[in-house]
Design a protein around this motif. Structure first.
Motif, PDB file in Angstrom:
ATOM      1  N   ALA A  13       0.889  -1.211  -0.012  1.00 42.26           N
ATOM      2  CA  ALA A  13      -0.024   0.042  -0.049  1.00 42.26           C
ATOM      3  C   ALA A  13       0.798   1.406   0.037  1.00 42.26           C
ATOM      4  CB  ALA A  13      -0.899  -0.152   1.298  1.00 42.26           C
ATOM      5  N   ARG A  14       0.325   2.398  -0.254  1.00 46.11           N
ATOM      6  CA  ARG A  14       0.794   3.679  -0.539  1.00 46.11           C
ATOM      7  C   ARG A  14       1.370   3.776   0.784  1.00 46.11           C
ATOM      8  NH1 ARG A  14      -0.961   8.192   1.198  1.00 46.11           N
ATOM      9  NH2 ARG A  14      -3.148   7.601   1.481  1.00 46.11           N
ATOM     10  N   ILE A  24      -0.237   1.450  14.296  1.00 49.70           N
ATOM     11  CA  ILE A  24      -1.735   1.970  13.694  1.00 49.70           C
ATOM     12  C   ILE A  24      -2.676   1.325  14.603  1.00 49.70           C
ATOM     13  CG2 ILE A  24      -3.366   1.737  11.640  1.00 49.70           C
ATOM     14  CD1 ILE A  24      -0.821   1.652   9.946  1.00 49.70           C
ATOM     15  N   ASN A  25      -3.585   1.940  15.152  1.00 48.37           N
ATOM     16  CA  ASN A  25      -4.727   1.395  15.904  1.00 48.37           C
ATOM     17  C   ASN A  25      -5.594   0.778  14.755  1.00 48.37           C
ATOM     18  OD1 ASN A  25      -3.801   1.787  18.337  1.00 48.37           O
ATOM     19  ND2 ASN A  25      -4.395   4.051  18.209  1.00 48.37           N
ATOM     20  N   LEU A  26      -6.049  -0.596  14.787  1.00 44.93           N
ATOM     21  CA  LEU A  26      -6.870  -0.984  13.857  1.00 44.93           C
ATOM     22  C   LEU A  26      -8.375  -1.005  14.403  1.00 44.93           C
ATOM     23  CD1 LEU A  26      -4.709  -3.799  12.134  1.00 44.93           C
ATOM     24  CD2 LEU A  26      -5.070  -1.482  11.265  1.00 44.93           C
ATOM     25  N   GLY A  75     -10.926   4.773  14.237  1.00 47.41           N
ATOM     26  CA  GLY A  75     -11.601   4.538  13.126  1.00 47.41           C
ATOM     27  C   GLY A  75     -10.927   3.686  12.154  1.00 47.41           C
ATOM     28  N   SER A  76     -11.230   3.387  11.151  1.00 43.61           N
ATOM     29  CA  SER A  76     -10.312   2.666  10.130  1.00 43.61           C
ATOM     30  C   SER A  76      -9.981   3.337   8.695  1.00 43.61           C
ATOM     31  CB  SER A  76     -11.303   1.305   9.792  1.00 43.61           C
ATOM     32  OG  SER A  76     -12.327   1.788   9.052  1.00 43.61           O
ATOM     33  N   GLU A  82      -3.785   2.906   3.634  1.00 44.40           N
ATOM     34  CA  GLU A  82      -2.413   2.522   3.701  1.00 44.40           C
ATOM     35  C   GLU A  82      -1.937   1.315   4.029  1.00 44.40           C
ATOM     36  OE1 GLU A  82      -0.186   4.944   4.559  1.00 44.40           O
ATOM     37  OE2 GLU A  82      -1.625   6.474   4.020  1.00 44.40           O
ATOM     38  N   LEU A  83      -2.877  -0.053   4.110  1.00 43.88           N
ATOM     39  CA  LEU A  83      -2.292  -1.049   4.354  1.00 43.88           C
ATOM     40  C   LEU A  83      -2.782  -1.992   3.280  1.00 43.88           C
ATOM     41  CD1 LEU A  83      -2.972  -1.670   8.251  1.00 43.88           C
ATOM     42  CD2 LEU A  83      -0.777  -1.156   6.834  1.00 43.88           C
TER      43      LEU A  83
END
Length: 108
Positions: A13-14, A24-26, A75-76, A82-83
């Motif tokens: 991903a970018r 990252i909080n998922l 949030g997501s 990103e991923l």
């Protein structure tokens, strides 16, 4: 998704750089207060949700109290861009329904 990108795997991903880890909080696509999630789960099970309790009466450690006082909603927005990840269950409602269905099928 393990982060491995071989033939046939999605492209990184970018902004993804395996040599530069980030935190990252998922979360799912529907941020909600914990009480909403508990009430929804209780409704799926056909039971009354547990009674609300005042934070002062909950006998929690200072760290646990700070978690509930902050009431942050995660949030997501970064999961897909990103991923490069699409969630199988994009919100807590579909996730809880899938868990209940799987549990019900195991019992049958």
């Amino acid at each position: 998704h393990t982060g491995h990108h071989g033939p046939g795997s999605p492209a990184p991903a970018r902004g993804y750089n395996p040599d530069s880890p980030i935190r990252i909080n998922l979360a799912d696509h529907k941020p909600a207060p914990q009480g909403d999630v508990v009430r929804h789960a209780a409704a799926l099970l056909g039971v009354e949700p547990p009674a609300s309790q005042r934070l002062e009466d909950a006998n929690l450690s200072p760290m646990a109290q700070s978690f509930y006082v902050s009431r942050r909603r995660v949030g997501s927005q970064v999961i897909k861009p990103e991923l490069g990840i699409d969630l199988l269950y994009p919100d807590y409602e579909t996730g809880l329904a899938a868990i209940l269905q799987a549990e019900t099928q195991q019992i049958s």
